[in-house]
Design a protein around this motif. Structure first.
Motif, PDB file in Angstrom:
ATOM      1  N   LEU A   1      -2.013 -18.706 -16.640  1.00  0.00           N
ATOM      2  CA  LEU A   1      -2.259 -17.567 -17.027  1.00  0.00           C
ATOM      3  C   LEU A   1      -0.958 -17.191 -18.255  1.00  0.00           C
ATOM      4  O   LEU A   1      -0.554 -17.347 -19.472  1.00  0.00           O
ATOM      5  CB  LEU A   1      -2.833 -17.123 -17.426  1.00  0.00           C
ATOM      6  N   ALA A   2      -0.449 -17.076 -17.264  1.00  0.00           N
ATOM      7  CA  ALA A   2       1.459 -15.899 -17.728  1.00  0.00           C
ATOM      8  C   ALA A   2       2.407 -17.004 -18.493  1.00  0.00           C
ATOM      9  O   ALA A   2       2.669 -16.753 -19.236  1.00  0.00           O
ATOM     10  CB  ALA A   2       2.316 -15.895 -16.414  1.00  0.00           C
ATOM     11  N   ARG A   3       1.947 -18.492 -18.544  1.00  0.00           N
ATOM     12  CA  ARG A   3       2.736 -19.454 -18.893  1.00  0.00           C
ATOM     13  C   ARG A   3       2.403 -19.477 -20.471  1.00  0.00           C
ATOM     14  O   ARG A   3       2.442 -20.336 -21.161  1.00  0.00           O
ATOM     15  CB  ARG A   3       2.987 -20.633 -18.440  1.00  0.00           C
ATOM     16  N   ALA A   4       1.082 -19.336 -20.770  1.00  0.00           N
ATOM     17  CA  ALA A   4       0.033 -19.829 -21.793  1.00  0.00           C
ATOM     18  C   ALA A   4       0.604 -18.978 -22.581  1.00  0.00           C
ATOM     19  O   ALA A   4      -0.414 -17.733 -22.565  1.00  0.00           O
ATOM     20  CB  ALA A   4      -1.393 -20.585 -21.296  1.00  0.00           C
ATOM     21  N   GLU A   5       0.323 -19.037 -23.883  1.00  0.00           N
ATOM     22  CA  GLU A   5       0.047 -18.346 -25.063  1.00  0.00           C
ATOM     23  C   GLU A   5      -1.172 -18.163 -25.345  1.00  0.00           C
ATOM     24  O   GLU A   5      -2.014 -18.767 -25.118  1.00  0.00           O
ATOM     25  CB  GLU A   5       0.781 -18.874 -26.231  1.00  0.00           C
ATOM     26  N   ARG A   6      -1.040 -16.213 -25.697  1.00  0.00           N
ATOM     27  CA  ARG A   6      -2.886 -16.170 -25.937  1.00  0.00           C
ATOM     28  C   ARG A   6      -3.306 -16.532 -26.912  1.00  0.00           C
ATOM     29  O   ARG A   6      -4.265 -16.503 -27.140  1.00  0.00           O
ATOM     30  CB  ARG A   6      -2.106 -14.394 -25.360  1.00  0.00           C
ATOM     31  N   HIS A   7      -2.277 -16.403 -28.121  1.00  0.00           N
ATOM     32  CA  HIS A   7      -2.992 -16.590 -29.485  1.00  0.00           C
ATOM     33  C   HIS A   7      -2.398 -17.589 -29.898  1.00  0.00           C
ATOM     34  O   HIS A   7      -1.667 -17.459 -30.481  1.00  0.00           O
ATOM     35  CB  HIS A   7      -2.926 -15.625 -30.343  1.00  0.00           C
ATOM     36  N   PRO A   8      -2.230 -18.798 -29.454  1.00  0.00           N
ATOM     37  CA  PRO A   8      -1.606 -20.068 -30.234  1.00  0.00           C
ATOM     38  C   PRO A   8      -1.942 -20.746 -31.820  1.00  0.00           C
ATOM     39  O   PRO A   8      -2.873 -20.026 -31.911  1.00  0.00           O
ATOM     40  CB  PRO A   8      -2.279 -21.231 -28.969  1.00  0.00           C
ATOM     41  N   PRO A   9      -1.242 -20.477 -32.318  1.00  0.00           N
ATOM     42  CA  PRO A   9      -1.187 -20.640 -33.979  1.00  0.00           C
ATOM     43  C   PRO A   9      -1.961 -21.958 -34.424  1.00  0.00           C
ATOM     44  O   PRO A   9      -2.954 -21.764 -35.291  1.00  0.00           O
ATOM     45  CB  PRO A   9       0.061 -21.213 -34.495  1.00  0.00           C
ATOM     46  N   GLY A  10      -2.492 -22.433 -33.306  1.00  0.00           N
ATOM     47  CA  GLY A  10      -3.310 -23.951 -33.848  1.00  0.00           C
ATOM     48  C   GLY A  10      -2.670 -25.317 -34.546  1.00  0.00           C
ATOM     49  O   GLY A  10      -1.576 -24.662 -35.219  1.00  0.00           O
ATOM     50  N   GLY A  11      -3.322 -26.268 -33.980  1.00  0.00           N
ATOM     51  CA  GLY A  11      -2.349 -27.741 -34.466  1.00  0.00           C
ATOM     52  C   GLY A  11      -3.000 -28.114 -35.443  1.00  0.00           C
ATOM     53  O   GLY A  11      -4.022 -27.534 -35.761  1.00  0.00           O
ATOM     54  N   PRO A  12      -2.086 -28.680 -36.146  1.00  0.00           N
ATOM     55  CA  PRO A  12      -3.164 -29.905 -37.179  1.00  0.00           C
ATOM     56  C   PRO A  12      -4.329 -30.929 -36.488  1.00  0.00           C
ATOM     57  O   PRO A  12      -4.485 -31.459 -37.130  1.00  0.00           O
ATOM     58  CB  PRO A  12      -1.751 -30.382 -38.179  1.00  0.00           C
ATOM     59  N   GLY A  13      -3.880 -30.808 -35.948  1.00  0.00           N
ATOM     60  CA  GLY A  13      -4.949 -31.632 -35.557  1.00  0.00           C
ATOM     61  C   GLY A  13      -4.597 -33.424 -35.227  1.00  0.00           C
ATOM     62  O   GLY A  13      -4.909 -34.059 -34.689  1.00  0.00           O
ATOM     63  N   GLN A  14      -3.176 -33.296 -35.426  1.00  0.00           N
ATOM     64  CA  GLN A  14      -2.916 -34.126 -35.211  1.00  0.00           C
ATOM     65  C   GLN A  14      -1.298 -34.901 -34.313  1.00  0.00           C
ATOM     66  O   GLN A  14      -1.207 -35.522 -33.990  1.00  0.00           O
ATOM     67  CB  GLN A  14      -1.610 -35.359 -36.926  1.00  0.00           C
ATOM     68  N   LEU A  15      -2.349 -35.343 -33.200  1.00  0.00           N
ATOM     69  CA  LEU A  15      -1.443 -35.441 -32.257  1.00  0.00           C
ATOM     70  C   LEU A  15      -1.886 -37.024 -31.783  1.00  0.00           C
ATOM     71  O   LEU A  15      -2.776 -37.820 -32.148  1.00  0.00           O
ATOM     72  CB  LEU A  15      -2.906 -34.526 -31.011  1.00  0.00           C
ATOM     73  N   PRO A  16      -0.808 -37.351 -31.177  1.00  0.00           N
ATOM     74  CA  PRO A  16      -0.806 -38.501 -30.464  1.00  0.00           C
ATOM     75  C   PRO A  16      -2.426 -39.474 -30.091  1.00  0.00           C
ATOM     76  O   PRO A  16      -2.697 -38.251 -29.491  1.00  0.00           O
ATOM     77  CB  PRO A  16       0.394 -39.038 -29.494  1.00  0.00           C
TER      78      PRO A  16
END
Length: 324
Positions: free
Chosen positions: A152-167
């Motif tokens: 949990l310490a390595r994970a971002e609390r509030h990630p900005p969010g991705g565009p949904g275009q993952l491989p």
């Protein structure tokens, strides 16, 4: 009449309570933006969005059942959590195949709220930061509180969010991880051969569900019922023994069950019986030489898909009306 007691309000804000599916759609961009920490993002989000909701739900249940013992409250919470998980998570067959991520995340959030409500019954604040690590432990993501907190310490609390275009490969890996959290495939440490076999089996089942959702949806409901009931019993046992005492000790999972067992013979027979309905209807259309499009075989294929989709819609509508 002035002394009429008002129902408790959500303590967080004036924001209306949104459905689990809507919340899942809000969480998905964060998962796409930080796919490496999918379980951590889900645990953060669940406690943040569902902690106060869980506390209010338990308070309402206690008002409705003032003399209920904790065991009775837990049984009701697990029963409802199982029903909601099934209703939210089974729309993944036929043309609904594109909704797999939303359905899986909605099912995971429904199960998380169930766990948080069980924590509230035991006297633990469901909105506390401690519940985040405990969610990860109860889902068998990590073996101890220390491991969970390190992740949990390595994970971002509030990630900005991705565009949904993952491989495609990354997106599929995330879906497989979600399926493991839900108990649809075995989790934990596995050999490469076991991982390959599990993923192949999982893929084959979804290919069947793509053509015959009437078969896949009830079978998926069986898996959800078993896995969610098992998680609920494990969480109730965990919180009954006081998580603080677990942290003070070694923090190992002595209360957990290992891997979800496959459905028994009854579920297999149900799967076979459900397969006969659309197939038998399509076969009858072919034998009677009904022509709709493309000759008898084209007609049979259309009837097969139509019967499968209609029965799936009826079954899902029935489940949804019962559970909501």
């Amino acid at each position: 009449m002035r002394n009429r007691r008002r129902a408790p309000r959500e303590p967080s804000s004036a924001r209306p309570i949104r459905s689990v599916t809507v919340e899942a759609q809000a969480l998905l961009p964060m998962i796409w933006g930080d796919p490496e920490h999918m379980p951590e993002q889900l645990a953060f989000f669940a406690v943040r969005r569902f902690g106060h909701r869980a506390a209010a739900a338990v308070e309402r249940r206690r008002e409705r059942e003032p003399g209920a013992e904790p065991a009775e409250l837990n049984a009701g919470i697990i029963s409802r959590g199982t029903r909601v998980t099934i209703a939210e998570g089974v729309v993944v067959g036929g043309p609904f195949i594109v909704l797999i991520p939303v359905s899986f995340v909605a099912a995971l959030l429904a199960r998380a709220q169930m766990v948080l409500e069980l924590a509230a019954v035991a006297g633990h604040a469901p909105e506390s930061e401690h519940r985040v690590a405990e969610l990860l432990i109860l889902q068998d993501v990590y073996a101890s509180v220390d491991e969970a907190n390190d992740a949990l310490a390595r994970a971002e609390r509030h990630p900005p969010g991705g565009p949904g275009q993952l491989p495609r490969r990354t997106r599929w890996q995330l879906i497989v991880k979600m399926a493991a959290l839900l108990g649809l495939i075995s989790g934990g440490k596995r050999s490469r051969a076991q991982q390959t076999l599990s993923i192949v089996s999982f893929s084959c089942l979804f290919l069947i569900g793509l053509a015959l959702p009437w078969i896949w949806m009830p079978v998926l409901a069986v898996f959800y019922r078993q896995a969610t009931s098992r998680l609920g019993a494990k969480a109730a046992m965990f919180y009954a023994q006081d998580p603080a005492a677990v942290r003070a000790g070694h923090g190992r999972r002595r209360w957990t069950h290992r891997v979800l067992k496959a459905p028994g013979i009854t579920s297999v027979l149900r799967f076979v019986a459900l397969a006969l309905l659309p197939v038998a209807t399509a076969g009858a259309a072919i034998l009677t030489e009904i022509h709709v499009a493309g000759g008898p075989w084209g007609t049979g294929l259309i009837v097969l898909c139509a019967v499968s989709l209609v029965t799936a819609a009826i079954w899902y509508g029935h489940r949804w009306s019962r559970n909501h």
